[in-house]
Design a protein around this motif. Structure first.
Motif, PDB file in Angstrom:
ATOM      1  N   VAL A  71      -8.120 -12.640   7.107  1.00  0.00           N
ATOM      2  CA  VAL A  71      -8.583 -13.480   8.211  1.00  0.00           C
ATOM      3  C   VAL A  71      -9.947 -14.073   7.824  1.00  0.00           C
ATOM      4  N   ARG A  73      -3.574 -10.165  12.505  1.00  0.00           N
ATOM      5  CA  ARG A  73      -2.923 -11.142  13.390  1.00  0.00           C
ATOM      6  C   ARG A  73      -1.445 -11.356  13.020  1.00  0.00           C
ATOM      7  N   ASP A  95     -13.638 -12.498  16.710  1.00  0.00           N
ATOM      8  CA  ASP A  95     -12.688 -12.725  17.814  1.00  0.00           C
ATOM      9  C   ASP A  95     -11.523 -11.766  17.741  1.00  0.00           C
ATOM     10  N   ASN A 112     -15.322 -16.114   9.751  1.00  0.00           N
ATOM     11  CA  ASN A 112     -15.839 -16.602  11.040  1.00  0.00           C
ATOM     12  C   ASN A 112     -14.858 -16.381  12.192  1.00  0.00           C
ATOM     13  N   GLU A 113     -13.656 -15.881  11.895  1.00  0.00           N
ATOM     14  CA  GLU A 113     -12.693 -15.599  12.971  1.00  0.00           C
ATOM     15  C   GLU A 113     -12.543 -14.103  13.212  1.00  0.00           C
ATOM     16  N   GLN A 114     -13.173 -13.291  12.343  1.00  0.00           N
ATOM     17  CA  GLN A 114     -12.937 -11.846  12.416  1.00  0.00           C
ATOM     18  C   GLN A 114     -13.473 -11.222  13.699  1.00  0.00           C
TER      19      GLN A 114
END
Ligand code: ATP
Length: 233
Positions: A104, A151, A111, A107-109
């Motif tokens: 992932v 995810r 969330d 910068n999305e981890q």
């Protein structure tokens, strides 16, 4: 859709899986039930790329997975919660979770982590605790949370209720239902046939490396042969 056809897996001369067919439609919970040694774990390990089949195909969203590496299979949207949890001792709960998110973008981890903490508040409370010191039920939640950090579209759960106190068993099955209702397709391997069939849309009975029976969860629960062999009745 996820589909396995003609799957055979050997350990040397031992034929553990002898030509298995099954499928999982998007959005479903499908369970594979069967007793010790039936071949269920071998099937899961083959799907996740840890074992290689001697024959057959594994296809997800029209893509053949049979010869992909374990990492590429995670990349294709399939994450596994292994039998026995296998949390990383010496690493904190948070560090274990982050290991699940290696594909992932950074910068999305956060969330993804926040979502997992919403799902499993106890993991947030225990985020700085060494994973080895969590209770069995907490470790199971951590193993599930770690898989969700990738995810996945399809979550493979290998015996999630094994060895847990009854209060945790109910919790784990409730969580599987919640995870599914939020859009993750589930393939659930269980010896706890009663609870697995109660939450599953469909199930397959595995015995001696073969599919012996299949049907809706409700049909299998009502089947006298299933009741006799797997439901203690
Ligand atoms: P359990 O719930 O006890 O894990 P299972 O249905 O998952 O059972 P598998 O673990 O897939 O069953 O085992 C299927 C068969 O393959 C069994 O006969 C087992 O003894 C054999 N087997 C599993 N792993 C190995 C191995 N590494 N080497 C040789 N034989 C193995």
């Amino acid at each position: 859709m996820f589909e396995v056809t003609g799957l055979k897996v050997n350990y040397g001369a031992i034929q553990a899986v002898r030509g298995v067919d099954f499928n999982v439609q998007d959005g479903e919970i499908v369970t594979l039930i069967g007793s010790n040694g039936a071949g269920k774990s071998t099937i899961v390990k083959t799907i996740s790329g840890l074992l290689r089949p001697s024959a057959g195909n594994i296809v997800y969203d029209n893509r053949g997975l049979t010869h992909l590496s374990a990492s590429r299979i995670v990349g294709a949207g399939i994450a596994q919660v292994p039998e026995g949890r296998h949390v990383f001792a010496g690493l904190s709960t948070m560090e274990n979770l982050k290991m699940g998110a290696y594909l992932v973008p950074r910068n999305e981890q956060q969330d993804v982590l926040d979502n997992v903490f919403d799902q499993f508040p106890v993991l947030k409370e225990r985020r700085n605790q060494d994973a080895a010191t969590l209770s069995g039920g907490e470790q199971q939640m951590l193993a599930m949370g770690r898989a969700l950090m990738a995810r996945p579209k399809l979550l493979l759960l290998d015996e999630p209720s094994m060895g847990l106190a009854p209060i945790y068993i109910q919790k784990i099955f409730d969580m599987i239902k919640t995870i599914n209702s939020q859009g993750t397709t589930v393939l659930l391997i269980e010896q706890n046939a009663l609870q697995a069939l109660q939450i599953a849309n469909r199930g397959y009975v595995i015995a001696s490396g073969n599919v012996k029976l299949s049907g809706t969860g409700q049909d299998l629960l009502a089947d006298p042969a299933v009741q006799k062999a797997y439901l203690g009745g």
